[in-house]
Design an enzyme around this catalytic site. Structure first.
Site, short mmCIF file in Angstrom:
data_model
loop_
_atom_site.label_atom_id
_atom_site.label_comp_id
_atom_site.label_asym_id
_atom_site.label_seq_id
_atom_site.Cartn_x
_atom_site.Cartn_y
_atom_site.Cartn_z
N SER A 57 0.00 -6.51 5.26
CA SER A 57 -0.50 -7.14 4.11
C SER A 57 -0.62 -8.74 4.00
O SER A 57 -1.35 -9.39 3.64
CB SER A 57 0.09 -6.47 2.98
OG SER A 57 -0.34 -7.29 1.60
N LYS A 112 0.87 -1.22 0.06
CA LYS A 112 0.07 -0.20 -0.01
C LYS A 112 0.57 1.17 -0.04
O LYS A 112 2.04 1.15 0.50
CB LYS A 112 -0.80 -0.02 1.49
CG LYS A 112 -0.26 0.21 2.61
CD LYS A 112 0.20 1.42 3.14
CE LYS A 112 0.80 1.12 4.62
NZ LYS A 112 1.60 2.18 5.18
N ASP A 146 -2.73 -1.41 10.19
CA ASP A 146 -2.89 -1.47 8.80
C ASP A 146 -3.69 -2.58 8.11
O ASP A 146 -3.90 -2.66 6.92
CB ASP A 146 -1.69 -1.17 7.88
CG ASP A 146 -1.05 0.15 8.31
OD1 ASP A 146 -1.96 1.12 8.45
OD2 ASP A 146 0.30 0.57 7.83
N GLY A 150 7.20 1.11 5.13
CA GLY A 150 5.96 2.00 5.10
C GLY A 150 5.05 1.71 4.06
O GLY A 150 4.00 2.16 3.89
N ILE A 151 5.19 0.22 3.46
CA ILE A 151 4.49 -0.13 2.48
C ILE A 151 3.72 -1.15 2.69
O ILE A 151 2.95 -1.84 2.20
CB ILE A 151 4.90 -0.15 1.09
CG1 ILE A 151 6.29 -1.12 1.26
CG2 ILE A 151 5.80 1.04 0.36
CD1 ILE A 151 6.99 -1.50 -0.31
C1 LIG Z 1 1.56 5.22 10.24
C2 LIG Z 1 1.00 3.82 9.20
O1 LIG Z 1 2.22 3.39 8.55
C3 LIG Z 1 0.08 4.46 8.29
O2 LIG Z 1 -0.33 3.50 7.27
C4 LIG Z 1 0.76 2.90 10.09
O3 LIG Z 1 -0.67 3.38 10.85
C5 LIG Z 1 1.57 2.37 10.80
O4 LIG Z 1 1.32 1.00 11.23
P1 LIG Z 1 2.08 -0.25 11.94
O5 LIG Z 1 3.53 -0.14 11.13
O6 LIG Z 1 1.01 -1.23 11.82
O7 LIG Z 1 2.27 0.45 13.38
P2 LIG Z 1 2.08 -0.29 14.73
O8 LIG Z 1 2.97 -1.74 14.78
O9 LIG Z 1 0.66 -0.69 14.96
O10 LIG Z 1 2.73 0.80 15.53
C6 LIG Z 1 4.07 0.81 15.92
C7 LIG Z 1 4.17 2.02 16.87
O11 LIG Z 1 4.10 3.28 16.11
C8 LIG Z 1 3.09 4.10 16.91
N1 LIG Z 1 1.88 4.38 16.37
C9 LIG Z 1 1.56 3.69 15.48
C10 LIG Z 1 0.35 4.14 14.85
C11 LIG Z 1 -0.35 5.16 15.33
N2 LIG Z 1 -1.64 5.56 14.76
N3 LIG Z 1 -0.03 5.80 16.31
C12 LIG Z 1 1.28 5.49 16.78
O12 LIG Z 1 1.54 6.32 17.76
C13 LIG Z 1 3.10 3.34 18.65
O13 LIG Z 1 4.31 3.94 19.04
C14 LIG Z 1 3.30 2.09 18.02
O14 LIG Z 1 3.63 1.29 19.02
N1 LIG Z 2 5.45 -11.40 7.52
C1 LIG Z 2 5.95 -10.21 7.92
N2 LIG Z 2 6.46 -9.42 6.93
C2 LIG Z 2 7.04 -8.34 7.12
N3 LIG Z 2 7.38 -7.78 8.47
C3 LIG Z 2 7.13 -8.62 9.37
C4 LIG Z 2 6.64 -9.92 9.04
N4 LIG Z 2 6.09 -10.20 10.35
C5 LIG Z 2 6.68 -9.66 11.41
N5 LIG Z 2 7.07 -8.71 10.75
C6 LIG Z 2 7.93 -7.58 11.33
O1 LIG Z 2 7.15 -6.14 11.36
C7 LIG Z 2 8.24 -5.17 10.97
C8 LIG Z 2 7.43 -4.19 10.29
O2 LIG Z 2 7.19 -4.92 9.02
P1 LIG Z 2 6.33 -4.15 7.79
O3 LIG Z 2 6.89 -4.85 6.37
O4 LIG Z 2 5.02 -4.29 7.96
O5 LIG Z 2 6.70 -2.79 7.77
P2 LIG Z 2 6.25 -1.38 7.04
O6 LIG Z 2 6.28 -1.40 5.59
O7 LIG Z 2 6.91 -0.34 7.90
O8 LIG Z 2 4.76 -1.48 7.58
P3 LIG Z 2 3.89 -0.27 7.88
O9 LIG Z 2 3.68 0.63 6.69
O10 LIG Z 2 2.55 -0.86 8.58
O11 LIG Z 2 4.50 0.74 8.65
C9 LIG Z 2 9.25 -5.93 10.47
O12 LIG Z 2 10.55 -5.21 10.66
C10 LIG Z 2 9.37 -7.23 10.96
O13 LIG Z 2 10.17 -7.12 12.29
#
Ligand SMILES: C[C@](O)(CO)[C@H](O)COP(=O)(O)OP(=O)(O)OC[C@H]1O[C@@H](n2ccc(N)nc2=O)[C@H](O)[C@@H]1O
Ligand SMILES: Nc1ncnc2c1ncn2[C@@H]1O[C@H](COP(=O)(O)OP(=O)(O)OP(=O)(O)O)[C@@H](O)[C@H]1O
Length: 283
Positions: A106, A13, A138, A100-101
């Protein structure tokens, strides 16, 4: 029983904009963001087993088996549905982690929808999205599979239909910690709320960008380079940076110039996720 087998896409995404409205008591942030999918992602293969075991066969560097969102999603669904079947899982991982994708989110959603299908649970999307939310903010949008304006911590979704350009997505070789960005004292946390419909035009800002660009020179560099050709944006809390183009040829042209020094990919924006298009074709 014969093992039913299925391969499903797990797309990325992009956050086309991201505003931070405030911080809640529990430390999480209230957001407004616009999610769109791209036709690019991982592929997950599932094979049903009848002994109840859940086994992911692909190793992830730095992610233990039982912490993997794929395994956590499968175990949670198995437990909550009382299903006696198990699953073997393999993934062709192309999405960067911490980009961040939404790769992990997903993967969790593809697992929930794939197992709901293979285990013949008959759960509806509302139930799967609610379970998904407990795995990550997400996950619900990937379960729903429609581009959406999201509010709350990302769970209140309104389907929208923004344009579907071709994107060049640059992948700086650095993983950004979401928690670190959300705890930065300099983060903007008081953006006034905007109205959803039809599409939040002229509000394409990402409030995380200044903080991420200051902390990560690799991201700043990608923004500067792409910014010479089109509006360069940050998705989520980064690290990936993207820009839209009216057609594939133009995106490819810029990609050829920039990917000499940077990693990236070109993909079509899509308001219906590849996962849902594939699942539709199975019905
Ligand atoms: C910012 C986005 O990438 C937008 O798509 C997402 O909402 C992030 O979602 P995500 O990677 O699944 O993040 P999570 O694993 O839920 O949160 C990681 C950390 O980011 C902070 N966090 C996240 C989402 C949010 N709305 N507020 C926060 O403050 C919190 O400290 C949390 O402990
Ligand atoms: N199946 C998986 N694929 C990717 N990361 C995973 C998975 N399971 C656990 N993780 C953990 O989740 C963390 C975040 O991965 P993800 O790929 O979702 O990051 P992101 O793209 O930054 O997500 P978001 O956009 O939600 O912030 C990774 O660094 C890893 O430690």
């Amino acid at each position: 029983m014969t093992a039913a087998r299925l391969t499903l896409p797990s797309p990325a995404k992009l956050n086309l904009m991201l505003h931070i409205l405030g911080r809640r008591e529990d430390g999480y942030h209230e957001l407004q963001t616009l999610f769109q999918f791209v036709d690019y992602g991982d592929e997950i293969t599932f094979a049903v087993r009848d002994d109840g075991v859940i086994q992911l066969h692909t190793e992830f560097a730095g992610v233990p088996h039982d912490s993997n969102l794929i395994v956590r999603a499968a175990k949670m669904l198995q437990q909550q549905s009382g299903c006696a079947l198990g699953i073997d899982i393999w993934i062709d991982k192309v999405l960067p982690m911490g980009g961040g994708i939404g790769g992990g989110s997903s993967n969790a959603a593809t697992t929930l929808l794939g197992l709901n299908h293979l285990w013949q649970l008959g759960w509806d999307e509302d139930r799967l999205a609610a379970l998904g939310l407990s795995l990550g903010a997400d996950v619900p949008v990937f379960v729903r599979g429609h581009a959406a304006f999201a509010e709350g911590v990302g769970e209140k979704l309104t389907p929208v239909n923004p344009e579907e350009p071709w994107y060049l997505v640059l992948v700086p070789q650095v993983s950004v910690s979401t928690a670190e960005i959300f705890s930065d004292p300099l983060l903007t946390r008081n953006t006034p709320p905007i109205k959803v419909r039809p599409v939040p035009e002229g509000n394409s800002r990402n409030d995380c960008l200044p903080v991420v660009a200051r902390r990560y020179p690799e991201v700043r560099n990608a923004l500067d380079l792409l910014g010479k050709f089109t509006e360069a944006k940050l998705t989520g809390t980064g690290s990936c940076v993207f820009g839209g183009f009216p057609n594939k040829a133009e995106a490819d042209k810029v990609s050829a110039l920039l990917t000499e020094t940077l990693t990236g990919f070109v993909a079509k924006g899509s308001n219906i996720s590849m996962l849902h298009r594939k699942l539709q074709s199975l019905l």
